[in-house]
Design a protein around this motif. Structure first.
Motif, short mmCIF file in Angstrom:
data_model
loop_
_atom_site.label_atom_id
_atom_site.label_comp_id
_atom_site.label_asym_id
_atom_site.label_seq_id
_atom_site.Cartn_x
_atom_site.Cartn_y
_atom_site.Cartn_z
N GLN A 162 0.80 -1.68 0.01
CA GLN A 162 0.02 0.43 -0.13
C GLN A 162 0.51 1.34 0.01
O GLN A 162 2.25 1.68 0.32
N GLY A 163 0.55 2.71 -0.69
CA GLY A 163 1.24 3.59 -0.73
C GLY A 163 1.23 4.50 0.98
O GLY A 163 0.22 4.13 1.71
N ILE A 164 2.37 5.44 0.68
CA ILE A 164 2.13 6.42 1.56
C ILE A 164 2.32 7.67 0.95
O ILE A 164 2.78 7.91 0.52
N PHE A 165 1.49 8.76 1.54
CA PHE A 165 1.33 9.90 1.19
C PHE A 165 1.98 10.65 1.65
O PHE A 165 2.97 11.75 1.48
N GLY A 166 2.56 10.83 3.31
CA GLY A 166 3.27 11.71 5.29
C GLY A 166 2.38 12.53 4.90
O GLY A 166 2.78 13.35 5.08
N TYR A 167 1.63 11.88 5.50
CA TYR A 167 0.60 12.86 6.87
C TYR A 167 -0.54 11.81 8.00
O TYR A 167 -0.44 10.47 7.29
N GLY B 230 8.47 13.39 4.27
CA GLY B 230 7.55 12.58 3.57
C GLY B 230 7.48 12.84 2.23
O GLY B 230 7.38 13.75 1.41
N PRO B 231 6.82 11.49 1.58
CA PRO B 231 5.99 12.31 -0.02
C PRO B 231 5.43 13.26 -0.41
O PRO B 231 6.06 14.56 -1.61
N ALA B 232 4.82 13.76 0.37
CA ALA B 232 4.01 15.02 0.27
C ALA B 232 4.61 16.33 0.85
O ALA B 232 4.28 16.63 -0.20
N ASP B 233 5.23 16.13 1.69
CA ASP B 233 6.26 17.15 1.40
C ASP B 233 7.28 17.32 0.49
O ASP B 233 8.13 18.28 0.17
N LEU B 234 8.19 16.21 0.00
CA LEU B 234 9.19 16.70 -0.90
C LEU B 234 8.28 17.28 -1.86
O LEU B 234 9.39 17.83 -2.98
N ALA B 235 7.09 16.80 -2.18
CA ALA B 235 6.37 16.80 -3.90
C ALA B 235 6.03 19.06 -4.14
O ALA B 235 5.73 18.88 -4.49
N GLY B 236 6.25 19.31 -1.98
CA GLY B 236 5.81 20.73 -2.30
C GLY B 236 4.37 20.67 -2.21
O GLY B 236 3.96 22.04 -2.01
N ILE B 237 3.71 19.92 -1.28
CA ILE B 237 2.55 20.18 -0.61
C ILE B 237 3.31 20.67 0.62
O ILE B 237 3.64 19.95 1.51
N LYS B 238 2.07 21.52 0.74
CA LYS B 238 1.91 22.37 2.45
C LYS B 238 0.84 21.97 3.07
O LYS B 238 0.28 22.02 2.99
N LYS B 239 1.41 22.43 4.74
CA LYS B 239 0.29 22.86 5.93
C LYS B 239 -0.82 24.05 4.96
O LYS B 239 -0.30 24.23 5.06
N GLY B 240 -2.25 23.41 5.54
CA GLY B 240 -3.04 24.19 5.24
C GLY B 240 -3.45 23.95 3.49
O GLY B 240 -4.63 24.37 3.55
N ASP B 241 -3.19 23.41 2.53
CA ASP B 241 -3.59 22.73 1.46
C ASP B 241 -4.85 21.78 1.71
O ASP B 241 -4.59 20.58 2.44
N ILE B 242 -5.68 21.93 0.86
CA ILE B 242 -7.17 21.19 0.67
C ILE B 242 -6.89 20.62 -0.10
O ILE B 242 -7.11 21.24 -1.94
N LYS C 69 5.29 11.66 -5.53
CA LYS C 69 5.54 9.97 -6.26
C LYS C 69 5.21 9.02 -4.27
O LYS C 69 5.98 9.71 -3.17
N LEU C 70 4.71 7.96 -4.41
CA LEU C 70 4.00 7.76 -3.30
C LEU C 70 5.14 6.73 -3.00
O LEU C 70 6.40 6.03 -3.23
N GLY C 71 4.74 6.94 -1.25
CA GLY C 71 6.40 5.06 -0.71
C GLY C 71 5.35 4.71 -0.35
O GLY C 71 4.39 4.58 -0.84
#
Length: 325
Positions: free
Chosen positions: A233-238, A265-277, A321-323
């Protein structure tokens, strides 16, 4: 023997006592004649004395079998032993009384049934032995119809029909639904493998799809295949607990706000930030937190998926890119 008599001619004293046997005079204190030996008063009268009691006639008559007491005479109450003897004479034992009570009970029940009138059977709902599966985590009543949090397992009827968590079902197989119980009843009445039309609301828009139910056995097979797949299974990092369903400003849709993003994590490395919807994940609309988690886990590890977020009113698409879990 005759009782002694007084002979006034022999002694000249009228109160003198003489022997009734030989006529010899006898002193008053003597009880037998000294001349002939005869005892004074010898006979039944001396030895059997008659004693009479008050009301003797009534008292003695009670021992007479033919005696009938007067109407005013008190009658002694019968003892419990008399009732037992009477019951035994009639042949009514403990079991007899029990059967009598049971007979009275069932007779009264039959009488009540007659008074109530003929029995009217209720209309029954057909229930199929192998219940139909819709393919969601569970239903709940909401404004306008019935909703759910996420679609599972992958490949289930709801997933194939294009439904996602947060959709509001208003019609199932041509029948309107307003409560969870109504939709559950309709699904139970639907045989497995039957295609049905489902009308639902998403982001305020009316949509329509075709859904074919499956059996519980088929659903279990899908769950086992998904849980045992070799890719994992994949991991998003949250953390799902750090996400929340929110209404997207300046729009008519809901999304999932990330209140925390794992560092490196995958989301952080991809540029997704806290507060994003997050409003889309791998081209699937995201309207609930559980749906986002479900889509992340079914993603293949190390694969790159497009994620659409709303940030400060702007729509941004970010490849992630998922973990691996």
């Amino acid at each position: 023997m005759q009782p002694q008599q007084s002979f006034s001619g022999s002694t000249g004293d009228p109160s003198a006592i003489v022997c009734s046997q030989c006529g010899s005079p006898m002193p008053k204190e003597m009880r037998f004649c000294r001349s002939c030996g005869n005892r004074l008063g010898e006979g039944p009268a001396e030895y059997t004395e008659t004693v009479r009691f008050r009301n003797a006639a009534t008292a003695n008559a009670q021992f007479n079998p033919a005696y009938i007491p007067p109407a005013a005479a008190p009658i002694a109450p019968p003892s419990p032993r008399d009732f037992t003897r009477c019951r035994r004479r009639l042949g009514w034992g403990g079991m007899t009384w029990m059967w009598i009570v049971l007979a009275v009970f069932f007779a009264s029940g039959g009488a009540m049934s007659i008074l109530k009138g003929p029995h009217r059977g209720r209309a029954t709902t057909p229930i199929f032995l192998d219940r139909s599966i819709f393919g969601v985590d569970g239903f709940k009543t909401t404004e306008g119809g019935v909703t759910f949090e996420d679609v599972e397992p992958p490949g289930a009827p709801a997933d194939k029909a294009g439904l996602v968590g947060g959709d509001i079902i208003t019609t199932f197989d041509g029948r309107a639904v307003r409560k969870e119980s109504e939709l559950m009843d309709l699904i139970r009445q639907t045989p497995t493998g039957k295609p049905v039309e489902v009308i639902y609301l998403r982001d305020g828009e009316i949509k329509k799809t075709q859904l074919t139910t499956i059996s519980s056995q088929e659903s279990n097979q899908l769950e086992r295949a998904y849980g045992n797949r070799a890719e994992g299974q994949g991991i998003f990092g949250y953390n799902n607990g750090d996400s929340k369903r929110v209404f997207v400003p300046t729009s008519k849709i809901f999304g999932v706000r990330l209140d925390r993003v794992d560092q490196n994590g995958p989301a952080d490395l991809a540029g997704i930030k806290k507060g994003d919807i997050v409003i889309e994940f791998d081209k699937t609309p995201i309207r609930t937190s559980d749906e986002l988690l479900s889509r992340v886990r079914r993603g293949f590890p190390y694969s790159t998926v497009p994620v659409v977020v709303m940030r400060e009113g702007q729509r941004i698409e970010i490849p992630v890119k998922l973990g691996k879990r």
